[in-house]
Design an enzyme around this catalytic site. Structure first.
Site, short mmCIF file in Angstrom:
data_model
loop_
_atom_site.label_atom_id
_atom_site.label_comp_id
_atom_site.label_asym_id
_atom_site.label_seq_id
_atom_site.Cartn_x
_atom_site.Cartn_y
_atom_site.Cartn_z
N THR A 73 3.56 -1.67 -3.46
CA THR A 73 3.27 -0.62 -4.45
C THR A 73 3.49 0.84 -4.17
O THR A 73 3.19 1.35 -3.09
CB THR A 73 1.78 -0.73 -4.89
OG1 THR A 73 1.55 -2.05 -5.30
CG2 THR A 73 1.49 0.17 -6.05
N ASP A 75 5.68 1.22 -9.76
CA ASP A 75 6.83 0.32 -9.56
C ASP A 75 6.42 -1.06 -10.07
O ASP A 75 5.34 -1.21 -10.64
CB ASP A 75 7.22 0.28 -8.08
CG ASP A 75 6.26 -0.54 -7.26
OD1 ASP A 75 6.69 -1.49 -6.58
OD2 ASP A 75 5.04 -0.25 -7.33
N ARG A 117 6.94 -4.28 -8.20
CA ARG A 117 7.12 -5.38 -7.25
C ARG A 117 5.78 -5.86 -6.71
O ARG A 117 4.95 -5.05 -6.28
CB ARG A 117 8.00 -4.92 -6.09
CG ARG A 117 8.04 -5.88 -4.91
CD ARG A 117 8.85 -5.32 -3.77
NE ARG A 117 10.28 -5.48 -4.01
CZ ARG A 117 11.22 -5.13 -3.12
NH1 ARG A 117 10.88 -4.60 -1.99
NH2 ARG A 117 12.49 -5.30 -3.40
N LYS A 169 1.68 -2.97 -13.38
CA LYS A 169 0.63 -2.37 -12.56
C LYS A 169 -0.15 -1.30 -13.30
O LYS A 169 -1.13 -0.78 -12.78
CB LYS A 169 1.23 -1.76 -11.30
CG LYS A 169 1.93 -2.81 -10.47
CD LYS A 169 2.38 -2.29 -9.14
CE LYS A 169 3.26 -3.32 -8.48
NZ LYS A 169 3.78 -2.88 -7.19
N GLY A 202 -3.07 -2.56 -4.08
CA GLY A 202 -3.96 -3.34 -3.22
C GLY A 202 -3.84 -4.81 -3.59
O GLY A 202 -2.78 -5.27 -3.97
N SER A 226 1.45 1.69 -0.66
CA SER A 226 2.24 1.82 0.58
C SER A 226 3.36 2.85 0.43
O SER A 226 3.80 3.45 1.39
CB SER A 226 2.81 0.46 0.99
OG SER A 226 3.64 -0.03 -0.04
N ASP A 247 10.37 2.62 0.52
CA ASP A 247 9.29 1.77 0.98
C ASP A 247 9.65 0.32 0.68
O ASP A 247 10.01 -0.02 -0.44
CB ASP A 247 7.99 2.15 0.25
CG ASP A 247 6.86 1.21 0.59
OD1 ASP A 247 6.12 0.83 -0.32
OD2 ASP A 247 6.73 0.85 1.78
N SER A 252 7.58 -1.63 -2.09
CA SER A 252 7.75 -1.30 -3.51
C SER A 252 9.18 -1.57 -3.90
O SER A 252 10.09 -1.48 -3.08
CB SER A 252 7.45 0.18 -3.77
OG SER A 252 6.30 0.57 -3.09
#
Lengths: 223, 273
Positions: B40, B56, B58, B72, B86, B168, B205, B208
């Site tokens: 995320t 995002d 994923r 999300k 999380g 993240s 990242d 994500s």
């Protein structure tokens, strides 16, 4: 008194996947070019493929520092061989050398997951697959790295006979034509980069055949 | 007198009875199943007319992507939305629960929900569970007292900010915000900045990825732009396609008729009801 554990590890995993497929008169070796650590990308353009001899190419995923050291070792030993025998090492000979080099460090291994591909003495494609300590086997196709759990079942489905009892057994050198094998490799990596976070960026494809070694690139997902 | 202990049902909350056994098993190498986390990147910012949230799409289970296009940005109230990072189950459960509580509260008071109400309900719940409910949220909305943006951490602390990132990919996204954010952004500037921040998380990242979702909340209403940007199409589809054998191969067919064990005597009454 519980045993004290180390709070530092000499190893890291830089991710990635590699694949090799052997054909009747060619061998395709491919790997993605992403190098990562944890959740971060270190670089999008790192080659995991190394030419060890004229007809012998190795792709390795795992800890790239160990991979670099391993490649240097093999290159040095190959040079000595060339001085002593006045010829290039054949692919099966290089395969044995790689296995011995890996087992030499059995108690502090190279964290390197390799596939070796090339042409044997008769010009037929051959692929050798390894674990981290040198156990190896000559196979028709193989994959290693983070994406291998996603790639291997698909290759088994397309390239392997459903049962060894069904003749003719097709497990070894695939009857596919070179272009079809390259197409298969591209599809497999496009699919792996959809679902594996460590595979992506760019795909490097190396084809070894009688004419020599050819390199090709393809874009993969960058997320 | 009997020595019986009366079994009282647990009062609720988490039961930690199995922790010792889990630790022993983990030492032997038996690991518990991993739960699905949303790697995320989630962001929010306040612009001149309200709040813009971005995320995002994923969802990961360790190194594998288990959902390439999950949602999300969760609905809390008609004027309040919440992004969650999380453990996916935790963010879903906690936002659904508070959304229901807000609706009941709206019926009770007859008024539009306020962002601080959602904030308090969420932080009280998360603090109660001492961080075991692993939900990191970006809550944003517009109510009678204006636009609001808050971040909520798994242990229950909150911040009130003009722009925020979590997950993240939060560092990658925050780098973009810190460079380019200014007060009084217009709607289009805001959407562009949010998209840029999420893209930074998506590409830099590994937790994500995939698409960008955006949600714009203003006094007039909300606009949920699902898959506002799709910068990651599939890179290669084989032109010839692949065939898969329809079933496992049949190697041998052998039929053994079963022998009857019970002899059926004709006649007899039907069973009664």
């Amino acid at each position: 008194m519980t045993k004290q554990q180390a709070n530092w590890s000499p190893y890291d995993n830089n991710g990635g996947s590699c694949v090799a497929i052997a054909g009747a008169d060619y061998c395709v070796i491919a790997a993605d070019t992403r190098m990562s650590t944890g959740y971060n990308i270190l670089t999008r353009e790192y080659s995991k493929i190394c030419k060890l001899a004229d007809k012998c190419v190795m792709a390795s995923s795992g800890f790239q520092a160990d991979v670099k050291a391993l490649q240097k070792q093999l290159a040095a030993r190959h040079l000595i061989y060339q001085h002593q025998h006045n010829k290039q090492m054949s692919c099966p000979a290089m395969a044995q050398l790689l296995s011995n080099t890996l087992y030499y460090k059995r108690f502090f291994p190279y964290y390197s997951f390799n596939v070796l591909g090339g042409l044997d003495n008769e010009g037929k494609g051959c692929v050798f697959t390894y674990d981290a300590v040198g156990s190896y086997e000559k196979v028709g196709y193989s994959s290693q790295g983070y994406g291998s759990t996603l790639i291997m079942p698909f290759l088994d489905n397309q390239l392997k006979s459903p049962s060894p009892l069904l003749l003719p057994v097709q497990d070894a050198v695939t009857p596919l034509v070179e272009a079809e094998a390259v197409d298969l490799v591209k599809t497999v990596f496009a699919s792996a980069s959809e679902r594996d976070i460590y595979t992506g960026d760019k795909l490097e494809i190396v084809v070894v055949n009688a004419a020599g070694i050819r390199r090709e690139y393809m874009e993969l997902r960058k997320d | 007198m009997s020595n019986s202990v009366i079994e009282v049902p647990p009062k609720g909350g988490f039961s930690f009875d199995l922790c010792k056994r889990n630790e022993l098993l983990a030492k032997k190498g038996v690991n518990p199943p991993s739960f699905r986390k949303t790697g995320t990147t989630i962001v929010g910012l306040i612009f001149q007319d309200g709040v813009i949230l971005g995320a995002d799409t994923r969802a990961t289970e360790g190194p594998i992507v288990c959902d390439k296009n999950c949602e999300k940005i969760h609905y809390m109230a008609p004027n309040i939305y919440c992004c969650g990072a999380g453990t996916a189950a935790d963010t879903e459960a906690v936002t659904d629960m508070v959304s229901s509580q807000l609706q009941l509260h709206r019926y009770h008071t007859g008024r539009e929900s306020r962002v601080v109400t959602a904030l308090t309900l969420l932080k009280r719940h998360l603090f109660n569970y001492q961080g075991y409910v692993s939900a990191a949220l970006v809550l944003g909305g517009v109510d009678v007292s204006g636009p609001h943006l808050h971040t909520i951490y798994p242990h229950g602390s909150t911040d009130t900010l003009p722009f925020a990132t979590m997950g993240s990919g939060s560092l990658a996204a925050m780098a973009v915000f810190e460079s380019k954010y200014k007060e009084g952004l217009t709607r289009n500037e805001g959407i562009e900045l949010v998209t840029e921040a999420i893209c930074s998380g998506i590409f830099n990242d590994l937790g994500s990825g995939s698409n960008v979702d955006v949600c714009v909340i203003t006094k007039g209403g909300k606009e949920y732009l699902r898959n506002h940007l799709q910068p990651n199409p599939r890179t290669y589809t084989s032109s010839k396609g692949y065939s898969f054998p329809k079933k496992t191969e049949v190697l041998l067919t052998k039929i053994i008729p079963l022998k009857e064990k019970v002899e059926i005597i004709g006649g007899g009454d039907a069973m009664e009801e």
